[in-house]
Write an enzyme that holds these catalytic residues in place. Structure first.
Site, PDB file in Angstrom:
ATOM      1  N   ARG A   1       6.175  53.475 -11.143  1.00 52.04           N
ATOM      2  CA  ARG A   1       7.057  54.564 -11.576  1.00 52.04           C
ATOM      3  C   ARG A   1       8.315  54.474 -10.723  1.00 52.04           C
ATOM      4  NH1 ARG A   1       4.465  54.704 -15.368  1.00 52.04           N
ATOM      5  NH2 ARG A   1       3.205  56.368 -16.284  1.00 52.04           N
TER       6      ARG A   1
ATOM      7  N   HIS B   1      11.070  49.855 -19.226  1.00 54.81           N
ATOM      8  CA  HIS B   1       9.707  50.417 -19.169  1.00 54.81           C
ATOM      9  C   HIS B   1       8.844  49.867 -20.309  1.00 54.81           C
ATOM     10  CE1 HIS B   1       7.346  54.056 -17.482  1.00 54.81           C
ATOM     11  NE2 HIS B   1       6.515  53.104 -17.874  1.00 54.81           N
TER      12      HIS B   1
ATOM     13  N   GLU C   1      15.450  57.481 -14.992  1.00 51.60           N
ATOM     14  CA  GLU C   1      14.996  56.685 -16.132  1.00 51.60           C
ATOM     15  C   GLU C   1      15.275  57.468 -17.396  1.00 51.60           C
ATOM     16  OE1 GLU C   1      11.275  54.483 -15.707  1.00 51.60           O
ATOM     17  OE2 GLU C   1      10.789  55.013 -17.766  1.00 51.60           O
TER      18      GLU C   1
HETATM   19  P1  NAP Z   1      -5.317  52.555 -10.897  1.00 44.63           P
HETATM   20  O1  NAP Z   1      -6.371  51.607 -11.426  1.00 44.63           O
HETATM   21  O2  NAP Z   1      -5.684  53.967 -10.704  1.00 44.63           O
HETATM   22  O3  NAP Z   1      -4.786  51.924  -9.526  1.00 44.63           O
HETATM   23  C1  NAP Z   1      -3.960  52.574  -8.626  1.00 44.63           C
HETATM   24  C2  NAP Z   1      -4.172  51.989  -7.246  1.00 44.63           C
HETATM   25  O4  NAP Z   1      -3.248  52.612  -6.350  1.00 44.63           O
HETATM   26  C3  NAP Z   1      -5.571  52.211  -6.678  1.00 44.63           C
HETATM   27  O5  NAP Z   1      -6.027  51.015  -6.135  1.00 44.63           O
HETATM   28  C4  NAP Z   1      -5.374  53.251  -5.575  1.00 44.63           C
HETATM   29  O6  NAP Z   1      -6.317  53.022  -4.538  1.00 44.63           O
HETATM   30  C5  NAP Z   1      -3.927  52.953  -5.145  1.00 44.63           C
HETATM   31  N1  NAP Z   1      -3.270  54.098  -4.527  1.00 44.63           N
HETATM   32  C6  NAP Z   1      -3.218  55.382  -4.971  1.00 44.63           C
HETATM   33  N2  NAP Z   1      -2.526  56.140  -4.107  1.00 44.63           N
HETATM   34  C7  NAP Z   1      -2.137  55.318  -3.094  1.00 44.63           C
HETATM   35  C8  NAP Z   1      -1.400  55.510  -1.901  1.00 44.63           C
HETATM   36  N3  NAP Z   1      -0.942  56.714  -1.554  1.00 44.63           N
HETATM   37  N4  NAP Z   1      -1.162  54.425  -1.114  1.00 44.63           N
HETATM   38  C9  NAP Z   1      -1.647  53.206  -1.443  1.00 44.63           C
HETATM   39  N5  NAP Z   1      -2.366  52.968  -2.571  1.00 44.63           N
HETATM   40  C10 NAP Z   1      -2.607  54.014  -3.374  1.00 44.63           C
HETATM   41  O7  NAP Z   1      -4.041  52.562 -11.840  1.00 44.63           O
HETATM   42  P2  NAP Z   1      -3.479  51.371 -12.765  1.00 44.63           P
HETATM   43  O8  NAP Z   1      -4.110  51.430 -14.110  1.00 44.63           O
HETATM   44  O9  NAP Z   1      -3.528  50.093 -11.998  1.00 44.63           O
HETATM   45  O10 NAP Z   1      -1.957  51.871 -12.951  1.00 44.63           O
HETATM   46  C11 NAP Z   1      -1.115  52.075 -11.825  1.00 44.63           C
HETATM   47  C12 NAP Z   1       0.166  52.766 -12.266  1.00 44.63           C
HETATM   48  O11 NAP Z   1       0.967  51.847 -12.989  1.00 44.63           O
HETATM   49  C13 NAP Z   1      -0.016  53.926 -13.261  1.00 44.63           C
HETATM   50  O12 NAP Z   1      -0.366  55.135 -12.592  1.00 44.63           O
HETATM   51  C14 NAP Z   1       1.333  54.004 -13.909  1.00 44.63           C
HETATM   52  O13 NAP Z   1       2.168  54.886 -13.190  1.00 44.63           O
HETATM   53  C15 NAP Z   1       1.869  52.588 -13.800  1.00 44.63           C
HETATM   54  N6  NAP Z   1       1.951  51.914 -15.114  1.00 44.63           N
HETATM   55  C16 NAP Z   1       3.170  51.484 -15.546  1.00 44.63           C
HETATM   56  C17 NAP Z   1       3.262  50.808 -16.762  1.00 44.63           C
HETATM   57  C18 NAP Z   1       4.574  50.295 -17.252  1.00 44.63           C
HETATM   58  O14 NAP Z   1       4.779  50.289 -18.465  1.00 44.63           O
HETATM   59  N7  NAP Z   1       5.458  49.833 -16.400  1.00 44.63           N
HETATM   60  C19 NAP Z   1       2.126  50.581 -17.535  1.00 44.63           C
HETATM   61  C20 NAP Z   1       0.917  51.045 -17.062  1.00 44.63           C
HETATM   62  C21 NAP Z   1       0.826  51.722 -15.850  1.00 44.63           C
HETATM   63  P3  NAP Z   1      -6.780  54.212  -3.567  1.00 44.63           P
HETATM   64  O15 NAP Z   1      -7.161  55.350  -4.468  1.00 44.63           O
HETATM   65  O16 NAP Z   1      -7.922  53.651  -2.772  1.00 44.63           O
HETATM   66  O17 NAP Z   1      -5.602  54.513  -2.723  1.00 44.63           O
END
Ligand code: NAP
Length: 340
Positions: A249, A299, A278
């Protein structure tokens, strides 16, 4: 809820497979605003109120706050066409007993493909190369024309080794990279998966990751903790030749600090699929660095035909489940079903 008594409002056109699923259980109203003209919050509130909507299917740019959540007395479920849910007031949804669903997992591989597309395009200066050709500057092979950075053999730092971060790291096996990552908790199973593919992986602090990595990929969700996570102090720790890619994000990166760091040559190259603000206005000063040190995409992390179709189905299935008094298959907020 008996068939076709429910009303679902969709804030703009989504792929047909999702609409077909919803039409089998509800009257469906799609805002016909067009892809680049999203409805304002006021318009969403007016539509939800007028329709007395039972279900709301929304997208990332829609701010779903208390006012939207209370616009229809019948609203019982909100489902977003995204994995991220930072645009929805979850506390309010919980207060009003409204279930919230999202579309996790299905888009991880597609998003990881984009991360590597951006890394390779930036490291190997693909956009500049293309312009060199179309601007008629390509007169001969030249030993120092459009020279870039090697990707193979790099150290890749993943900030947030979740579903997308892991999919990004896995692709690194083909590039002979080492991975280091941060997350609030260590991920032994994900480490094992990567090691099986021959990718060496280490859990480190954010500071250590920034110091070690040639490529840094940001894959955390936007939360109170991650908002503004990367600022000038963090950029100063990165190697001057390092490349940064953000597909999480826009607000995870402090935009002004990023501009200053690029201007001071503290960071070499950046690719952004998400920005703050954005959309990024074409006059934004960050674009002074494009395309040689910055590329920006609008995005499109999850934007492939099969993935968007699947996301539409998943978002619709969350709503259908709520109407059937079942658990949402992909819930963020699951208050007890009314009447259960
Ligand atoms: P996910 O499986 O929930 O992974 C998020 C990771 O971030 C987890 O490993 C979590 O581990 C870690 N995390 C959370 N808070 C943290 C912190 N404060 N410091 C360090 N690590 C932290 O989510 P995902 O499916 O991979 O998606 C991640 C994000 O990508 C989404 O939330 C979305 O905002 C973004 N996204 C963008 C697009 C795009 O079109 N560009 C598409 C899809 C998703 P811990 O809980 O152990 O910290």
């Amino acid at each position: 809820m008996p068939k076709n008594e429910a009303v679902v409002y969709i804030t703009r056109k989504i792929p047909d497979p999702g609409i077909e699923i919803l039409e089998s259980v509800a009257d469906v109203y799609v805002n016909d605003c067009g892809p680049q003209n999203p409805p304002s919050k006021t318009e969403i509130i007016e539509d939800v109120t007028e329709l007395e909507a039972d279900g709301l299917l929304c997208m990332l740019p829609d701010e779903i706050d208390r006012d939207v959540l209370t616009a229809s007395p019948d609203l019982e479920v909100v489902s977003t066409l995204s994995v991220g849910f930072d645009h929805i007031d979850l506390e309010a949804a919980n207060d009003y007993g409204i279930a919230v669903g999202h579309t996790p997992g299905v888009l991880s591989e597609t998003c990881a493909d984009l991360v590597w597309a951006l890394v390779l395009a930036t490291a190997r200066r693909i956009v500049e190369g293309y312009r060199f050709v179309t601007d008629g500057e390509w007169k001969t092979w030249a030993p120092e024309a459009i020279v870039g950075q090697d990707v193979y053999g790099s150290t890749l730092g993943i900030i947030g080794l979740g579903k997308i971060g892991t999919a990004v790291a896995k692709r690194g096996a083909g590039f002979d990279i080492d991975v280091c990552y941060t997350a609030r908790s260590r991920k032994p199973e994900r480490e094992a998966e990567l090691e099986e593919l021959g990718v060496e992986v280490t859990h480190v602090s954010l500071d250590e990751l920034l110091r070690r990595s040639d490529l840094v990929s940001v894959n955390v969700p936007l939360t109170d903790e991650t908002e503004g996570l990367l600022g000038r102090r963090e950029f100063q720790q990165m190697d001057d030749d390092a490349l940064l890619v953000n597909t999480s994000r826009g607000e995870v990166i402090q935009t002004d600090a990023l501009y200053e760091a690029l201007a001071a040559d503290e960071i070499s190259r950046v690719c952004l699929d998400v920005t703050d603000p954005e959309p990024l206005p074409p006059t934004h000063r960050l674009l002074e660095f494009a395309p040689d040190r910055l590329i920006v995409t609008p995005h499109i992390g999850s934007s492939s035909v099969p993935t968007r179709n699947k996301m539409a189905e998943m978002a619709a299935e969350n709503i259908v489940a709520r109407f059937r008094d079942e658990q949402l298959p992909n819930a963020v907020v699951s208050p007890p079903n009314p009447g259960v």
